[in-house]
Design a protein around this motif. Structure first.
Motif, PDB file in Angstrom:
ATOM      1  N   ASP A  74      60.656  75.836  78.153  1.00 44.22           N
ATOM      2  CA  ASP A  74      61.231  76.183  79.452  1.00 44.22           C
ATOM      3  C   ASP A  74      60.397  77.248  80.143  1.00 44.22           C
ATOM      4  O   ASP A  74      60.307  77.274  81.375  1.00 44.22           O
ATOM      5  CB  ASP A  74      62.657  76.725  79.271  1.00 44.22           C
ATOM      6  CG  ASP A  74      63.624  75.690  78.736  1.00 44.22           C
ATOM      7  OD1 ASP A  74      63.543  74.526  79.167  1.00 44.22           O
ATOM      8  OD2 ASP A  74      64.449  76.046  77.878  1.00 44.22           O
ATOM      9  N   THR A 111      58.139  77.599  83.532  1.00 43.89           N
ATOM     10  CA  THR A 111      58.027  78.839  84.300  1.00 43.89           C
ATOM     11  C   THR A 111      57.091  79.796  83.573  1.00 43.89           C
ATOM     12  O   THR A 111      57.081  79.857  82.347  1.00 43.89           O
ATOM     13  CB  THR A 111      59.418  79.493  84.454  1.00 43.89           C
ATOM     14  OG1 THR A 111      60.266  78.612  85.199  1.00 43.89           O
ATOM     15  CG2 THR A 111      59.328  80.840  85.166  1.00 43.89           C
ATOM     16  N   VAL A 136      58.166  85.001  86.832  1.00 37.74           N
ATOM     17  CA  VAL A 136      59.014  86.163  86.577  1.00 37.74           C
ATOM     18  C   VAL A 136      58.130  87.252  85.977  1.00 37.74           C
ATOM     19  O   VAL A 136      57.318  86.973  85.091  1.00 37.74           O
ATOM     20  CB  VAL A 136      60.160  85.833  85.614  1.00 37.74           C
ATOM     21  CG1 VAL A 136      61.076  87.048  85.425  1.00 37.74           C
ATOM     22  CG2 VAL A 136      60.961  84.633  86.091  1.00 37.74           C
ATOM     23  N   ASP A 156      59.782  86.935  90.852  1.00 38.57           N
ATOM     24  CA  ASP A 156      60.972  87.723  90.551  1.00 38.57           C
ATOM     25  C   ASP A 156      60.541  88.890  89.663  1.00 38.57           C
ATOM     26  O   ASP A 156      60.039  88.684  88.554  1.00 38.57           O
ATOM     27  CB  ASP A 156      62.011  86.880  89.816  1.00 38.57           C
ATOM     28  CG  ASP A 156      62.637  85.813  90.691  1.00 38.57           C
ATOM     29  OD1 ASP A 156      62.417  85.842  91.912  1.00 38.57           O
ATOM     30  OD2 ASP A 156      63.347  84.939  90.145  1.00 38.57           O
ATOM     31  N   ASP A 173      67.527  88.054  79.593  1.00 33.88           N
ATOM     32  CA  ASP A 173      67.380  87.627  80.984  1.00 33.88           C
ATOM     33  C   ASP A 173      66.870  86.194  81.067  1.00 33.88           C
ATOM     34  O   ASP A 173      67.360  85.396  81.890  1.00 33.88           O
ATOM     35  CB  ASP A 173      66.427  88.568  81.736  1.00 33.88           C
ATOM     36  CG  ASP A 173      66.336  88.226  83.209  1.00 33.88           C
ATOM     37  OD1 ASP A 173      67.268  88.567  83.958  1.00 33.88           O
ATOM     38  OD2 ASP A 173      65.336  87.583  83.618  1.00 33.88           O
ATOM     39  N   LEU A 174      65.890  85.842  80.216  1.00 33.26           N
ATOM     40  CA  LEU A 174      65.394  84.467  80.219  1.00 33.26           C
ATOM     41  C   LEU A 174      66.509  83.492  79.861  1.00 33.26           C
ATOM     42  O   LEU A 174      66.659  82.431  80.489  1.00 33.26           O
ATOM     43  CB  LEU A 174      64.227  84.326  79.243  1.00 33.26           C
ATOM     44  CG  LEU A 174      62.918  85.014  79.661  1.00 33.26           C
ATOM     45  CD1 LEU A 174      61.902  84.955  78.521  1.00 33.26           C
ATOM     46  CD2 LEU A 174      62.341  84.368  80.917  1.00 33.26           C
ATOM     47  N   ARG A 177      68.814  82.832  82.652  1.00 32.51           N
ATOM     48  CA  ARG A 177      68.205  81.951  83.653  1.00 32.51           C
ATOM     49  C   ARG A 177      68.157  80.503  83.189  1.00 32.51           C
ATOM     50  O   ARG A 177      67.657  79.635  83.911  1.00 32.51           O
ATOM     51  CB  ARG A 177      66.780  82.431  83.965  1.00 32.51           C
ATOM     52  CG  ARG A 177      66.692  83.774  84.666  1.00 32.51           C
ATOM     53  CD  ARG A 177      65.265  84.303  84.696  1.00 32.51           C
ATOM     54  NE  ARG A 177      65.199  85.604  85.333  1.00 32.51           N
ATOM     55  CZ  ARG A 177      64.960  85.800  86.637  1.00 32.51           C
ATOM     56  NH1 ARG A 177      64.720  84.753  87.430  1.00 32.51           N
ATOM     57  NH2 ARG A 177      64.931  87.011  87.145  1.00 32.51           N
TER      58      ARG A 177
END
Length: 251
Positions: A74, A111, A136, A156, A173-174, A177
């Protein structure tokens, strides 16, 4: 015409000339996600780089596996120093990987996530300008405000600590998301911090059949703390010619 070096599995369940599907099966993320793995290459005497970069150590088999490890991820997580040293551009996987991902309902490309305490990153660089997904950047509250403002135009920017980036907060945080399958590509200081925080689940290590000498660093750097030293369980051994491609589970 050059040909690819075949990759064989020598343990467990020996098999020769694995195709891409078999290699993906041998290195797959757990079905429930929530997994962070780290990918490195090292010489026999422990050098993590040649002439300052890791790319010179691996051969075509290592590059093939490197691309396949990105395919189901991801997110690709990397430190700012490695981004600069290895000259990262917009994170795009190859056409076969795009087709594989889209067929499984995933975005076409992973990402790109970066860690930078100082935000010493160029907002105009290809890794931002050519990014198929908004990157990010994880940083500390002490990072310069002007750099933060510039990078917020193209990424971000997330604060995950006062003077340093907290690996546990990065992983949380990942995950929030929806980026649960985390593939980290270094560098050694980042790997050391991730290990010390106890957030690494697996290591994919290519052992290049060379002796480098010199002053190149090892794949883990930093102070031993937290969950260090870490025990590892051997999960898979692949071979490409004289090169070994090892998969260890850490937690």
């Amino acid at each position: 015409m050059s040909t690819q070096t075949p990759i064989d599995r020598i343990w467990p369940d020996p098999e020769t000339a694995l195709d891409d599907d078999a290699l993906l099966a041998a290195t797959r993320f757990p079905d429930d996600g929530g997994w962070m793995r780290v990918n490195f290459v090292s010489s026999l005497d422990g050098a993590a780089t040649r002439d300052g970069v890791s790319g010179g150590l691996g051969d075509d088999a290592d590059r093939r596996l490197f691309a396949l490890l990105r395919r189901p991820a991801d997110v690709v997580l990397v430190g700012a120093g490695t981004v600069r040293d290895e000259q990262y551009e917009g994170l795009r996987v190859d056409d076969a990987s795009v087709a594989w991902r889209v067929a499984r309902g995933m975005p076409a490309h992973p990402t790109l996530a970066m860690i930078s305490r100082s935000l010493s990153l160029d907002p105009a660089s290809p890794m931002f300008a050519d990014a198929p997904a908004r990157p990010v950047v994880y940083t500390a509250a002490s990072a310069p405000a002007a750099r933060r403002e510039a990078l917020q135009q193209v990424a971000d920017v997330v604060t995950v600590g006062a003077t340093d980036a907290d690996p546990r907060r990065i992983r949380d945080d990942l995950t929030a998301r929806g980026l649960r399958r985390i593939h980290a590509e270094g560098g050694p200081h980042v790997f050391g911090a991730l290990l010390a925080a106890g957030v690494v689940n697996a290591l994919h290590l290519t052992l290049a059949p060379t002796l480098e000498a010199g002053d190149a660093g090892r794949i883990v750097r930093g102070e031993s703390a937290g969950d260090l030293p870490s025990r590892a369980r051997l999960a898979t051994v692949l071979r490409a010619g004289d090169e070994l491609l090892l998969h260890y589970v850490l937690r």
